[in-house]
Design a protein around this motif. Sequence first.
Motif, PDB file in Angstrom:
ATOM      1  N   LYS A 146     -11.980   1.408 -11.901  1.00 34.91           N
ATOM      2  CA  LYS A 146     -13.442   1.326 -11.927  1.00 34.91           C
ATOM      3  C   LYS A 146     -13.879   0.393 -10.807  1.00 34.91           C
ATOM      4  N   LEU A 147     -14.666   0.937  -9.861  1.00 33.72           N
ATOM      5  CA  LEU A 147     -15.136   0.172  -8.710  1.00 33.72           C
ATOM      6  C   LEU A 147     -16.579  -0.266  -8.917  1.00 33.72           C
ATOM      7  N   PRO A 148     -17.004  -1.350  -8.268  1.00 33.65           N
ATOM      8  CA  PRO A 148     -18.409  -1.746  -8.344  1.00 33.65           C
ATOM      9  C   PRO A 148     -19.305  -0.648  -7.773  1.00 33.65           C
ATOM     10  N   GLU A 149     -20.567  -0.620  -8.198  1.00 32.88           N
ATOM     11  CA  GLU A 149     -21.486   0.444  -7.784  1.00 32.88           C
ATOM     12  C   GLU A 149     -21.735   0.461  -6.284  1.00 32.88           C
ATOM     13  N   ASP A 150     -21.775  -0.713  -5.660  1.00 34.76           N
ATOM     14  CA  ASP A 150     -22.072  -0.779  -4.227  1.00 34.76           C
ATOM     15  C   ASP A 150     -20.839  -0.565  -3.349  1.00 34.76           C
ATOM     16  N   ALA A 151     -19.656  -0.390  -3.944  1.00 31.12           N
ATOM     17  CA  ALA A 151     -18.417  -0.251  -3.170  1.00 31.12           C
ATOM     18  C   ALA A 151     -18.271   1.163  -2.621  1.00 31.12           C
ATOM     19  N   LYS A 152     -17.990   1.247  -1.330  1.00 31.54           N
ATOM     20  CA  LYS A 152     -17.725   2.524  -0.669  1.00 31.54           C
ATOM     21  C   LYS A 152     -16.421   2.390   0.099  1.00 31.54           C
ATOM     22  N   LEU A 153     -15.511   3.341  -0.110  1.00 34.43           N
ATOM     23  CA  LEU A 153     -14.250   3.352   0.618  1.00 34.43           C
ATOM     24  C   LEU A 153     -14.307   4.489   1.623  1.00 34.43           C
TER      25      LEU A 153
ATOM     26  N   LYS B 272       6.791   1.524 -10.722  1.00 32.81           N
ATOM     27  CA  LYS B 272       7.065   0.083 -10.806  1.00 32.81           C
ATOM     28  C   LYS B 272       5.840  -0.799 -10.642  1.00 32.81           C
ATOM     29  N   ILE B 273       4.728  -0.272 -10.175  1.00 31.57           N
ATOM     30  CA  ILE B 273       3.541  -1.072  -9.871  1.00 31.57           C
ATOM     31  C   ILE B 273       2.788  -1.422 -11.160  1.00 31.57           C
ATOM     32  N   THR B 274       2.154  -2.606 -11.187  1.00 30.96           N
ATOM     33  CA  THR B 274       1.402  -3.058 -12.355  1.00 30.96           C
ATOM     34  C   THR B 274      -0.092  -3.071 -12.044  1.00 30.96           C
ATOM     35  N   LYS B 275      -0.887  -3.313 -13.066  1.00 26.08           N
ATOM     36  CA  LYS B 275      -2.345  -3.377 -12.886  1.00 26.08           C
ATOM     37  C   LYS B 275      -2.740  -4.492 -11.935  1.00 26.08           C
ATOM     38  N   ASN B 276      -2.157  -5.664 -12.112  1.00 23.50           N
ATOM     39  CA  ASN B 276      -2.494  -6.801 -11.255  1.00 23.50           C
ATOM     40  C   ASN B 276      -2.096  -6.549  -9.809  1.00 23.50           C
ATOM     41  N   GLN B 277      -0.955  -5.906  -9.591  1.00 21.73           N
ATOM     42  CA  GLN B 277      -0.529  -5.586  -8.235  1.00 21.73           C
ATOM     43  C   GLN B 277      -1.488  -4.591  -7.593  1.00 21.73           C
ATOM     44  N   LEU B 278      -1.959  -3.608  -8.367  1.00 22.80           N
ATOM     45  CA  LEU B 278      -2.900  -2.624  -7.828  1.00 22.80           C
ATOM     46  C   LEU B 278      -4.227  -3.301  -7.464  1.00 22.80           C
ATOM     47  N   LYS B 279      -4.675  -4.243  -8.297  1.00 22.07           N
ATOM     48  CA  LYS B 279      -5.892  -4.990  -7.982  1.00 22.07           C
ATOM     49  C   LYS B 279      -5.738  -5.745  -6.667  1.00 22.07           C
ATOM     50  N   GLN B 280      -4.562  -6.363  -6.461  1.00 13.72           N
ATOM     51  CA  GLN B 280      -4.302  -7.086  -5.220  1.00 13.72           C
ATOM     52  C   GLN B 280      -4.329  -6.155  -4.012  1.00 13.72           C
ATOM     53  N   ILE B 281      -3.784  -4.949  -4.154  1.00 17.51           N
ATOM     54  CA  ILE B 281      -3.787  -3.972  -3.061  1.00 17.51           C
ATOM     55  C   ILE B 281      -5.221  -3.610  -2.699  1.00 17.51           C
TER      56      ILE B 281
ATOM     57  N   ILE C 137       0.826  -1.199   0.000  1.00 11.53           N
ATOM     58  CA  ILE C 137       0.000   0.000   0.000  1.00 11.53           C
ATOM     59  C   ILE C 137       0.869   1.261   0.000  1.00 11.53           C
ATOM     60  N   THR C 138       2.138   1.140   0.405  1.00 15.87           N
ATOM     61  CA  THR C 138       3.034   2.295   0.392  1.00 15.87           C
ATOM     62  C   THR C 138       3.419   2.713  -1.026  1.00 15.87           C
ATOM     63  N   ASP C 139       3.141   1.862  -2.026  1.00 16.82           N
ATOM     64  CA  ASP C 139       3.400   2.222  -3.421  1.00 16.82           C
ATOM     65  C   ASP C 139       2.379   3.218  -3.949  1.00 16.82           C
ATOM     66  N   ILE C 140       1.249   3.356  -3.281  1.00 14.07           N
ATOM     67  CA  ILE C 140       0.254   4.360  -3.673  1.00 14.07           C
ATOM     68  C   ILE C 140       0.689   5.700  -3.099  1.00 14.07           C
ATOM     69  N   LYS C 141       0.979   6.659  -3.993  1.00 13.36           N
ATOM     70  CA  LYS C 141       1.417   7.972  -3.538  1.00 13.36           C
ATOM     71  C   LYS C 141       0.242   8.802  -3.046  1.00 13.36           C
ATOM     72  N   SER C 142      -0.824   8.854  -3.848  1.00 11.19           N
ATOM     73  CA  SER C 142      -1.959   9.678  -3.451  1.00 11.19           C
ATOM     74  C   SER C 142      -3.187   9.332  -4.282  1.00 11.19           C
TER      75      SER C 142
ATOM     76  N   TYR D  15      -6.374  -4.471   1.117  1.00 10.10           N
ATOM     77  CA  TYR D  15      -6.474  -3.359   2.065  1.00 10.10           C
ATOM     78  C   TYR D  15      -7.848  -2.703   2.123  1.00 10.10           C
ATOM     79  N   PHE D  16      -8.589  -2.726   1.004  1.00  9.57           N
ATOM     80  CA  PHE D  16      -9.885  -2.056   0.975  1.00  9.57           C
ATOM     81  C   PHE D  16     -11.044  -3.034   0.876  1.00  9.57           C
ATOM     82  N   GLY D  17     -10.767  -4.304   0.561  1.00 10.80           N
ATOM     83  CA  GLY D  17     -11.815  -5.313   0.468  1.00 10.80           C
ATOM     84  C   GLY D  17     -12.729  -5.128  -0.731  1.00 10.80           C
ATOM     85  N   VAL D  18     -12.227  -4.509  -1.789  1.00 11.16           N
ATOM     86  CA  VAL D  18     -13.012  -4.241  -2.998  1.00 11.16           C
ATOM     87  C   VAL D  18     -12.260  -4.801  -4.199  1.00 11.16           C
TER      88      VAL D  18
END
Length: 93
Positions: free
Chosen positions: A81-88, A32-41, A4-9, A45-48
């Motif tokens: 793109k997040l699902p419609e019911d997802a709230k962070l 350095k982060i990839t699409k698949n790695q971001l999906k895993q994060i 999660i530290t790879d996410i700057k903002s 961490y967010f459960g979405v």
Amino acid sequence: MADITDIKSIVYTEKALNLQEEGVLVVQTTPKITKNQLKQIFKEYFGVTPLKVNSFRQKGKVKRFRGIEGKRSDFKKFYVKLPEDAKLESLSV
């Protein structure tokens, strides 16, 4: 492995806020982060689970300060793109 530290903002520009109404979150990360790695994060961490992830690399600007030329860091920007019911809750404006 990405962390999660790879996410700057999270980007909160006018365009990004309009996209948030449609369920798209704009995230700025390290290059350095990839699409698949971001999906895993997002899963860990967010459960979405993101429906779709688009990305592009942004080169850092060359800036001048008091006659000395420098360069800002390169970064990667993701449109998630997040699902419609997802709230962070942690990312609410």
